[in-house]
Design a protein around this motif. Structure first.
Motif, PDB file in Angstrom:
ATOM      1  N   SER A 184     -12.897  -3.343  -1.150  1.00  0.00           N
ATOM      2  CA  SER A 184     -12.929  -4.406  -0.131  1.00  0.00           C
ATOM      3  C   SER A 184     -14.175  -5.268  -0.298  1.00  0.00           C
ATOM      4  CB  SER A 184     -12.912  -3.806   1.282  1.00  0.00           C
ATOM      5  OG  SER A 184     -11.689  -3.151   1.530  1.00  0.00           O
ATOM      6  N   THR A 205      -4.417   1.259  -3.354  1.00  0.00           N
ATOM      7  CA  THR A 205      -5.756   1.094  -2.804  1.00  0.00           C
ATOM      8  C   THR A 205      -6.220  -0.352  -2.909  1.00  0.00           C
ATOM      9  OG1 THR A 205      -6.232   3.355  -3.517  1.00  0.00           O
ATOM     10  CG2 THR A 205      -8.103   1.990  -2.887  1.00  0.00           C
ATOM     11  N   SER A 220     -12.812   7.938   5.360  1.00  0.00           N
ATOM     12  CA  SER A 220     -12.247   7.921   4.005  1.00  0.00           C
ATOM     13  C   SER A 220     -12.857   8.986   3.110  1.00  0.00           C
ATOM     14  CB  SER A 220     -12.464   6.539   3.359  1.00  0.00           C
ATOM     15  OG  SER A 220     -11.825   5.527   4.089  1.00  0.00           O
ATOM     16  N   SER A 277     -11.153   2.410  -1.261  1.00  0.00           N
ATOM     17  CA  SER A 277     -10.804   1.167  -0.570  1.00  0.00           C
ATOM     18  C   SER A 277     -12.000   0.400  -0.003  1.00  0.00           C
ATOM     19  CB  SER A 277      -9.790   1.457   0.546  1.00  0.00           C
ATOM     20  OG  SER A 277      -9.461   0.289   1.239  1.00  0.00           O
ATOM     21  N   TYR A 306       0.822  -1.209   0.000  1.00  0.00           N
ATOM     22  CA  TYR A 306       0.000   0.000   0.000  1.00  0.00           C
ATOM     23  C   TYR A 306       0.857   1.260   0.000  1.00  0.00           C
ATOM     24  CZ  TYR A 306      -2.948   3.742   1.876  1.00  0.00           C
ATOM     25  OH  TYR A 306      -3.574   4.944   2.091  1.00  0.00           O
ATOM     26  N   PHE A 358      -4.426  -2.504  -0.317  1.00  0.00           N
ATOM     27  CA  PHE A 358      -4.974  -2.298   1.025  1.00  0.00           C
ATOM     28  C   PHE A 358      -6.327  -3.001   1.175  1.00  0.00           C
ATOM     29  CE2 PHE A 358      -7.161  -0.123   4.439  1.00  0.00           C
ATOM     30  CZ  PHE A 358      -6.158   0.036   5.392  1.00  0.00           C
ATOM     31  N   ALA A 359      -7.177  -2.869   0.147  1.00  0.00           N
ATOM     32  CA  ALA A 359      -8.498  -3.501   0.208  1.00  0.00           C
ATOM     33  C   ALA A 359      -8.378  -5.019   0.281  1.00  0.00           C
ATOM     34  CB  ALA A 359      -9.317  -3.091  -1.024  1.00  0.00           C
ATOM     35  N   VAL A 397      -7.719   6.707  -2.836  1.00  0.00           N
ATOM     36  CA  VAL A 397      -7.633   5.812  -1.677  1.00  0.00           C
ATOM     37  C   VAL A 397      -9.002   5.623  -1.030  1.00  0.00           C
ATOM     38  CG1 VAL A 397      -6.694   5.644   0.677  1.00  0.00           C
ATOM     39  CG2 VAL A 397      -5.184   6.206  -1.230  1.00  0.00           C
TER      40      VAL A 397
END
Length: 308
Positions: free
Chosen positions: A108, A162, A252, A104, A81, A165-166, A101
């Motif tokens: 996810s 992104t 976010s 995310s 990330y 991270f997700a 970002v």
């Protein structure tokens, strides 16, 4: 009084995390990107490790499942990330990065649908994922005749950050481990910093001696390590217990507003119409994907308010 406290902490967290994108842009003028990210988590990881030892009894991972969770967190949530994000932010604005970002939570849900059949999205949720991705396309504005423009590639790197991270968020939640979040974050930060140092060495990133004496570089590193990471995550842990994952995800969508304002004040960056339109689409995508959870959460908030 509790509601006001939670609101104050929420706005503080959004300010810390939103202005962090501006600090990244400022520090990148002096320190190579992957090394910059690694140094940030050298400091933040040590601080978070100390907090984990103080706050929880289970401060060291045990067993294969817990170490696997830490490994996923280190590689995806921290190393991939931040390496992609810092590299991408060299050639795009802090606000554009923050907005990308913010996709995310939408990604996810998409990854959860692919990896965990029981988490399958409804048709409306699938539409929400595609609306969010459309927002990314609007922000990047790819030119079919030249997809490798500097700006498009930079935003592509931020999108990869992104996505990493997700994916990491989904995988760490799905692993059957009882590791406290404080412990997982601490060990992931330290492991992620190590991975980024190795990547930095492989890339041959130089560090000019002048960087250690540049006030802007030192200030950016200190702010990211102490403010955005150490203090920010402590607030995050507190709000996660009080508000739950759905409400905390709204950070976010407030953070990019802070990024845009601070970026304009400090870096004189402007936000163009396409970036604003993309942000709107990403926010709509989030509302479509999370509509049921949001509805339930607001029901709980009303119930708590009527009982106070």
């Amino acid at each position: 009084m509790t509601r006001y406290r939670n609101l104050a902490l929420f706005l503080t967290l959004a300010t810390l995390w939103g202005s962090a994108f501006v600090a990244i842009s400022a520090g990148l003028s002096h320190i190579p990107p992957v090394l910059f990210a690694a140094l940030r988590y050298d400091i933040a990881g040590v601080l978070m490790f100390g907090y984990a030892v103080y706050a929880v009894d289970h401060w060291r991972p045990r067993g294969q499942a817990e170490w696997t969770q830490v490994a996923v967190g280190a590689v995806l949530l921290i190393a991939a990330y931040h390496a992609f994000l810092f590299v991408g932010q060299q050639h795009t604005t802090a606000a554009a990065a923050a907005i990308l970002v913010s996709l995310s939570p939408v990604l996810s849900s998409g990854f959860a649908r692919l990896l965990v059949p029981s988490d399958a999205l409804s048709p409306v949720g699938v539409v929400g994922v595609f609306v969010g991705l459309l927002g990314v396309a609007v922000i990047v504005q790819p030119d079919p005749s030249n997809l490798l423009t500097t700006d498009a590639v930079a935003k592509g790197f931020v999108f990869c950050a992104t996505a990493a991270f997700a994916l990491g968020s989904v995988l760490t939640r799905r692993l059957d481990a009882s590791l406290p979040i404080e412990t997982m974050e601490a060990w992931s930060m330290l492991g992620g910093a190590l991975v980024m140092h190795l990547v930095s060495l492989a890339l041959g990133e130089p560090l000019e001696p002048a960087a250690w004496t540049a006030p802007e570089a030192i200030g950016a590193l200190a702010y990211l390590s102490l403010g955005a990471s150490a203090v920010g995550f402590l607030i995050y842990f507190d709000l996660l217990d009080r508000l739950g994952a759905v409400e905390i995800n709204m950070v976010s969508y407030v953070a990019p507003v802070v990024t845009a304002v601070v970026g304009w004040l400090y870096l004189r960056e402007t936000v163009d119409t396409a970036t604003l339109a993309g942000f709107g689409l990403i926010a709509v995508g989030f509302l479509l994907v999370k509509r049921r959870a949001i509805r339930q959460e607001f029901g709980h908030v009303r119930s708590r308010s009527s009982s106070d």
